[in-house]
Write an enzyme that holds these catalytic residues in place. Sequence first.
Site, PDB file in Angstrom:
ATOM      1  N   SER A 144       0.760  -1.250  -0.129  1.00 58.52           N
ATOM      2  CA  SER A 144       0.049   0.077   0.198  1.00 58.52           C
ATOM      3  C   SER A 144       0.834   1.289   0.144  1.00 58.52           C
ATOM      4  CB  SER A 144      -0.664   0.150   1.225  1.00 58.52           C
ATOM      5  OG  SER A 144      -1.546   1.141   1.441  1.00 58.52           O
ATOM      6  N   LYS A 170      -1.148  -0.850  -4.300  1.00 59.71           N
ATOM      7  CA  LYS A 170      -2.319  -0.295  -4.210  1.00 59.71           C
ATOM      8  C   LYS A 170      -1.809   1.177  -3.933  1.00 59.71           C
ATOM      9  CE  LYS A 170      -4.883   0.040   0.259  1.00 59.71           C
ATOM     10  NZ  LYS A 170      -5.604  -0.962   1.251  1.00 59.71           N
ATOM     11  N   LYS A 172      -3.248   5.233  -2.650  1.00 57.62           N
ATOM     12  CA  LYS A 172      -4.131   5.765  -1.965  1.00 57.62           C
ATOM     13  C   LYS A 172      -4.582   6.831  -2.798  1.00 57.62           C
ATOM     14  CE  LYS A 172      -4.207   3.677   2.181  1.00 57.62           C
ATOM     15  NZ  LYS A 172      -5.265   3.092   2.513  1.00 57.62           N
ATOM     16  N   ASP A 197      -7.376   2.957  -3.224  1.00 59.27           N
ATOM     17  CA  ASP A 197      -8.034   3.116  -1.832  1.00 59.27           C
ATOM     18  C   ASP A 197      -8.380   4.411  -1.626  1.00 59.27           C
ATOM     19  OD1 ASP A 197      -9.186   2.423   0.362  1.00 59.27           O
ATOM     20  OD2 ASP A 197      -7.268   1.673   1.444  1.00 59.27           O
ATOM     21  N   GLU A 222     -11.375   0.738  -3.631  1.00 62.04           N
ATOM     22  CA  GLU A 222     -11.461   0.383  -2.084  1.00 62.04           C
ATOM     23  C   GLU A 222     -12.260   1.390  -1.482  1.00 62.04           C
ATOM     24  OE1 GLU A 222      -7.891  -1.262  -0.457  1.00 62.04           O
ATOM     25  OE2 GLU A 222      -8.840  -1.153   1.870  1.00 62.04           O
ATOM     26  N   ASP A 247     -13.943  -1.905   2.508  1.00 62.27           N
ATOM     27  CA  ASP A 247     -13.013  -2.358   3.749  1.00 62.27           C
ATOM     28  C   ASP A 247     -13.731  -1.524   5.133  1.00 62.27           C
ATOM     29  OD1 ASP A 247     -11.022  -1.787   5.859  1.00 62.27           O
ATOM     30  OD2 ASP A 247      -9.708  -0.614   4.537  1.00 62.27           O
ATOM     31  N   LYS A 271     -10.099  -7.521   7.365  1.00 64.50           N
ATOM     32  CA  LYS A 271      -9.271  -7.135   8.277  1.00 64.50           C
ATOM     33  C   LYS A 271      -9.510  -7.582   9.799  1.00 64.50           C
ATOM     34  CE  LYS A 271      -7.704  -2.633   6.531  1.00 64.50           C
ATOM     35  NZ  LYS A 271      -7.849  -1.322   6.586  1.00 64.50           N
ATOM     36  N   GLY A 299      -4.419  -4.625   5.705  1.00 69.30           N
ATOM     37  CA  GLY A 299      -3.384  -4.481   6.608  1.00 69.30           C
ATOM     38  C   GLY A 299      -3.820  -3.120   7.289  1.00 69.30           C
TER      39      GLY A 299
HETATM   40  O1  SMG Z   1      -0.627  -2.653   6.629  1.00 70.64           O
HETATM   41  O2  SMG Z   1       0.071  -2.568   4.619  1.00 70.64           O
HETATM   42  C1  SMG Z   1      -0.756  -2.038   5.456  1.00 70.64           C
HETATM   43  C2  SMG Z   1      -1.485  -0.720   5.331  1.00 70.64           C
HETATM   44  C3  SMG Z   1      -2.469  -1.039   4.557  1.00 70.64           C
HETATM   45  O3  SMG Z   1      -3.497   0.760   3.387  1.00 70.64           O
HETATM   46  C4  SMG Z   1      -3.423   0.211   4.348  1.00 70.64           C
HETATM   47  N1  SMG Z   1      -4.363   0.197   5.108  1.00 70.64           N
HETATM   48  O4  SMG Z   1      -7.751   1.567   4.454  1.00 70.64           O
HETATM   49  O5  SMG Z   1      -6.597  -0.371   3.894  1.00 70.64           O
HETATM   50  C5  SMG Z   1      -6.449   0.716   4.701  1.00 70.64           C
HETATM   51  C6  SMG Z   1      -5.321   1.171   5.147  1.00 70.64           C
HETATM   52  C7  SMG Z   1      -5.722   1.471   6.745  1.00 70.64           C
HETATM   53  C8  SMG Z   1      -4.626   2.218   7.289  1.00 70.64           C
HETATM   54  S1  SMG Z   1      -4.542   3.328   8.152  1.00 70.64           S
HETATM   55  C9  SMG Z   1      -4.079   2.808   9.801  1.00 70.64           C
HETATM   56 MG    MG Z   2      -8.510   0.403   2.923  1.00 72.16          MG
END
Ligand code: SMG
Ligand code: MG
Length: 377
Positions: A144, A170, A172, A197, A222, A247, A271, A299
């Site tokens: 990510s 991925k 953001k 995402d 996402e 998510d 998750k 994650g």
């Molecule tokens: O652990 O690789 C990881 C992070 C993956 O982008 C990630 N998580 O919305 O999916 C999501 C975000 C939330 C993280 S904010 C703590």
């Molecule tokens: Mg997410």
Amino acid sequence: MPPARPSAPVRLTGFDLRVLHMPLVSPFTTSFGTEDMREVIIVRARTADGEGWGEVVTQSAPLYSSEYTEGAWDVLRRWMIPALLDAPSLAAEDVAGVLSPFVGHRMAKAGLETAVLDAALRVEGRSFAQYLGAVRDRVPSGVSVGIQRDPAALVDAVGGYLDEGYARIKIKIKPGRDIDDTAAVREAFEQIALQVDANSAYTLADAELLAELDRFQLLLIEQPLQEDDLVDHATLAGRLRTPVCLDESIVSAKAAADAIALRAASIINIKAGRVGGYLEALAIHDLCRAADIPVWCGGMLETGIGRAANAALAALPGFTLPGDISASSRFYARDIVTEPAVLEDGHVRVPVGAGLGVEIDPVALDDFTVAYEEVLR
Ligand code: SMG
Ligand code: MG
């Protein structure tokens, strides 16, 4: 299916809680903010026969979800841990039931259940992967990538991760940093598995803009809309060719079933922290598999504890898309386990040892600890 063989009950003697502050190797920017440090709660379950570990994946502020560190800490020490310690002996499968009177706080519940399950499985000599029903010994690793200074910097960052061998990227997105960022990455890397995402940054009024993403052959988008926007997600999904994946909205197996029934999502990110634990995550996996809905493991910048558990979960048969299960080094220069997850040919190995299959590095754990409390029977 629930695990074929339940875990053996444990006799809990107490729990200890730690807040850790772990520096990130680089700042991580999402639609809701930038972090350069991971604040996380680590739970240790103490039993008559040994210990077990879990992780509460809240952040310091309630921005990803309503949960946050101090809220979780409070509900753990005042309500949840005393309720668990009331039982003379407890199986991990019973933790969710004992905690069910307490509304919400799923990340806190997940940390406790994981610690109890780890303790039980360590005694039995059974791994998380065996317990959950894993069918793979390694899982493809996606990464990510946070929002960068500009699209060129994003292309550089993505290129670096591709060089490391990550199997899926991925990125953001947020309003103003969506189409151009995605176009830049897709033009630079035509063939890669790519997804975006939004972390709830849009509304249905943005449907036309989001439909512009259709030309980039994304695996999925996402969580474009808010957590409770199931009906709007269904409407949006009808207007996009890009598959909508949820998510934040998927807080339980019930929420997953509702989202599928409403056609609000055609793919689901699982998750364990967000849904209250690995057993609820397993239930979501099972119902998605029965409904032919692909799932992948999300994650929350987990430490080596949560990362090990996630790798085991992602080894289940319904996890047909690469998860956000990167190497520990994606986020941390130093982890709290002795053998942090590494990337091998674009994959992360599923631990085979008893319980989570990782050992805590007590010195690193101490070094990152900023708060500590024991709650004993
Ligand atoms: O652990 O690789 C990881 C992070 C993956 O982008 C990630 N998580 O919305 O999916 C999501 C975000 C939330 C993280 S904010 C703590
Ligand atoms: Mg997410």
